[in-house]
Design a protein around this motif. Structure first.
Motif, PDB file in Angstrom:
ATOM      1  N   VAL B  76       7.551   5.861  -8.515  1.00 30.86           N
ATOM      2  CA  VAL B  76       7.416   6.198  -7.018  1.00 30.86           C
ATOM      3  C   VAL B  76       6.627   5.223  -6.263  1.00 30.86           C
ATOM      4  O   VAL B  76       5.581   4.680  -6.501  1.00 30.86           O
ATOM      5  N   ARG B  77       7.765   4.771  -5.459  1.00 32.75           N
ATOM      6  CA  ARG B  77       7.122   3.533  -4.607  1.00 32.75           C
ATOM      7  C   ARG B  77       6.175   3.978  -3.515  1.00 32.75           C
ATOM      8  O   ARG B  77       6.309   4.953  -3.133  1.00 32.75           O
ATOM      9  N   LYS B  78       5.227   3.157  -3.482  1.00 27.35           N
ATOM     10  CA  LYS B  78       4.075   3.394  -2.690  1.00 27.35           C
ATOM     11  C   LYS B  78       4.368   2.480  -1.424  1.00 27.35           C
ATOM     12  O   LYS B  78       4.697   1.002  -1.434  1.00 27.35           O
ATOM     13  N   ALA B  79       4.235   2.762  -0.269  1.00 30.30           N
ATOM     14  CA  ALA B  79       4.538   2.171   1.031  1.00 30.30           C
ATOM     15  C   ALA B  79       3.185   2.359   1.692  1.00 30.30           C
ATOM     16  O   ALA B  79       2.541   3.526   1.903  1.00 30.30           O
ATOM     17  N   THR B  80       2.515   1.447   2.207  1.00 27.57           N
ATOM     18  CA  THR B  80       1.335   1.085   3.007  1.00 27.57           C
ATOM     19  C   THR B  80       1.667   1.177   4.324  1.00 27.57           C
ATOM     20  O   THR B  80       2.225   0.089   4.867  1.00 27.57           O
ATOM     21  N   LEU B  81       1.375   2.142   5.134  1.00 26.10           N
ATOM     22  CA  LEU B  81       1.413   1.982   6.579  1.00 26.10           C
ATOM     23  C   LEU B  81       0.095   1.562   7.254  1.00 26.10           C
ATOM     24  O   LEU B  81      -0.833   2.231   6.950  1.00 26.10           O
ATOM     25  N   ASP B  82       0.209   0.799   8.170  1.00 22.59           N
ATOM     26  CA  ASP B  82      -0.882   0.557   9.101  1.00 22.59           C
ATOM     27  C   ASP B  82      -1.086   1.426  10.121  1.00 22.59           C
ATOM     28  O   ASP B  82       0.071   1.831  11.078  1.00 22.59           O
ATOM     29  N   ILE B  83      -1.977   2.148  10.624  1.00 20.81           N
ATOM     30  CA  ILE B  83      -2.227   2.912  11.608  1.00 20.81           C
ATOM     31  C   ILE B  83      -3.445   2.533  12.500  1.00 20.81           C
ATOM     32  O   ILE B  83      -4.677   2.748  12.367  1.00 20.81           O
ATOM     33  N   PRO B  84      -2.962   1.560  13.440  1.00 14.89           N
ATOM     34  CA  PRO B  84      -3.973   1.130  14.356  1.00 14.89           C
ATOM     35  C   PRO B  84      -4.315   1.927  15.646  1.00 14.89           C
ATOM     36  O   PRO B  84      -3.622   3.117  15.448  1.00 14.89           O
ATOM     37  N   ILE B 229       8.140   3.527  13.042  1.00 16.15           N
ATOM     38  CA  ILE B 229       7.103   3.146  12.343  1.00 16.15           C
ATOM     39  C   ILE B 229       7.598   2.498  11.112  1.00 16.15           C
ATOM     40  O   ILE B 229       8.511   2.950  10.456  1.00 16.15           O
ATOM     41  N   HIS B 230       7.110   1.178  10.976  1.00 20.53           N
ATOM     42  CA  HIS B 230       7.832   0.388  10.106  1.00 20.53           C
ATOM     43  C   HIS B 230       6.762  -0.450   9.086  1.00 20.53           C
ATOM     44  O   HIS B 230       5.729  -0.559   9.317  1.00 20.53           O
ATOM     45  N   THR B 231       7.517  -0.787   7.750  1.00 16.49           N
ATOM     46  CA  THR B 231       6.599  -1.320   7.081  1.00 16.49           C
ATOM     47  C   THR B 231       7.511  -2.087   5.722  1.00 16.49           C
ATOM     48  O   THR B 231       8.566  -1.579   5.455  1.00 16.49           O
ATOM     49  N   GLU B 232       6.721  -2.921   5.122  1.00 12.21           N
ATOM     50  CA  GLU B 232       7.598  -3.396   3.887  1.00 12.21           C
ATOM     51  C   GLU B 232       6.821  -3.058   2.698  1.00 12.21           C
ATOM     52  O   GLU B 232       5.944  -2.667   2.549  1.00 12.21           O
ATOM     53  N   ILE B 233       7.972  -3.151   1.589  1.00  9.36           N
ATOM     54  CA  ILE B 233       7.314  -2.522   0.409  1.00  9.36           C
ATOM     55  C   ILE B 233       7.478  -3.720  -0.882  1.00  9.36           C
ATOM     56  O   ILE B 233       8.432  -4.583  -0.144  1.00  9.36           O
TER      57      ILE B 233
END
Lengths: 233, 233
Positions: B76-84, B229-233
């Motif tokens: 279960v890949r966990k992606a961390t999003l930044d919510i500024p 909304i974009h993030t790296e994993i």
DNA sequence: GAGTGGTCTAGACCACTGT
DNA sequence: CAGTGGTCTAGACCACTCC
């Protein structure tokens, strides 16, 4: 007055949170260094470090060597999303899962996709289109490109039996990648694939994964109307 | 053959990743316990622990006491999003930020909102509608409810000068909450607020935050077309 | 240069859980 | 019950960075 003893990193974290919430430590304030907190709490510095590092990970503290630890002025909250494989997501909700392969072909991709995957000119790769269904209803539409030159094993897989989503997760273990979330309005094509009306708002995930040798796969997942992705912070 | 020495937790993590990628350790396999790995790598067990815990956090390993550590079969890949906060997000992109207050009133919210915030019957709370703009263009439309009975200080704030987003972040420090992402199709109302066409796909964030005393705020952010909304994993 | 967080070590005990 | 991960400790050294 503290009530509970401070012996483990969770209670250190809780105490720090309390001090922030009670505005004893305000946004922008420098807080005592690890050694001072450790002696105050009567625990080892490593325990304090663990707690503060955890809070820094969630964006509530800002730490820099020599400069010390400050309460974040504009906390960038970090939300962690779970991205399960689609079959698990559907069966986990108690629905029957079915995957329907729509098409598979080896072709030269559109220019934007070729650029994103950094392919050579006119390089042919695998294009797989399919539909994941929950209780017979369309759940998510999967439009995927796989670089069959980087992952030759993919040529021998029968994707009518197993979705590329699942095959890749099990056979191409760990890769770096990026994920983007966005929204789309259902056009005629999406409406037909997902059995919905045109003009519905659809949730979209674009994902690319990479290996040292190059891009492995790039996929667009278009979810049926009403889909939400949820997490706690 | 290992080339680089294994002395810190990052290199332990890298070596474990290599073994997973090379299929020396396959999905579902039990890997050696911490003590064995520590002696193999010539480092302390705590160092191995740090590395394995980090990999478990990202969903690549599954660890249970007594049962040991396994390579995840269905990661279960966990992606961390930044919510500024929104102002930071806009100025961070190099745009001029402006907030426009649309309306503010203290009323009894619709029943679904009252239920979500667990209000008493006919309890009046603050309703604030506003628009965040980037270079004069609508960026995100904010429809927010604030429980002014839990946060009385909010009654004295002039929200034409500061957005509720920003005021809450700075004044109600840490709260638990939940966040959901979804999509919406622009109707006449959204089209007017965001100066876009009806029928555009819009990205939506719903967020609620809580304190011990009850719900603080519940907000819906509707972003202008094209938002990702974009993030790296 | 000096102060701070980042990490490693060796050893210890605890908590959970499979058998 | 016993094996495994989870955590704490005390001490040490290092890396970064502000002054």
């Amino acid at each position: 007055m503290t009530g509970t003893a401070i012996k483990n990193w969770q209670s250190v974290q809780q105490e720090v949170l309390n001090r922030i919430n009670s505005k004893l430590w305000k946004p922008g304030d420098l807080i005592p260094n690890e050694a001072q907190l450790a002696s105050e709490f009567g625990c080892a510095r490593a325990t304090v470090n663990r707690a503060l590092q955890n809070l820094a990970d969630t964006g509530l503290l800002e730490r820099r060597r020599k400069a010390g630890t400050r309460v974040a002025t504009h906390p960038v909250r970090k939300a962690t999303l779970d991205i399960p494989i689609i079959r698990k997501e559907i069966t986990g909700k108690g629905y029957a899962y079915r995957y329907a392969l729509v098409s598979t072909e080896t072709v030269v991709p559109p220019r934007d996709m070729a650029a994103r995957m950094r392919l050579k000119p006119d390089e042919k790769i695998l294009h797989i289109v399919g539909l994941h269904m929950a209780n017979g209803e369309p759940y998510v539409f999967e439009n995927r490109w796989i670089n069959s030159n980087v992952v030759p094993a993919v040529r021998d897989v029968d994707f009518s039996k197993q979705s590329p989503n699942e095959w890749l997760v099990e056979n191409i273990p760990f890769t770096s990648g990026d994920i983007a979330f966005s929204a789309l309005c259902a056009g005629a094509f999406e409406a037909e694939m997902l059995s919905c009306k045109t003009g519905e708002g659809l949730f979209v995930i674009d994902r690319s994964t990479w290996k040292a040798e190059g891009a492995i796969t790039s996929v667009r997942l278009v979810f049926a109307p009403g889909y939400r992705i949820h997490t706690e912070i």
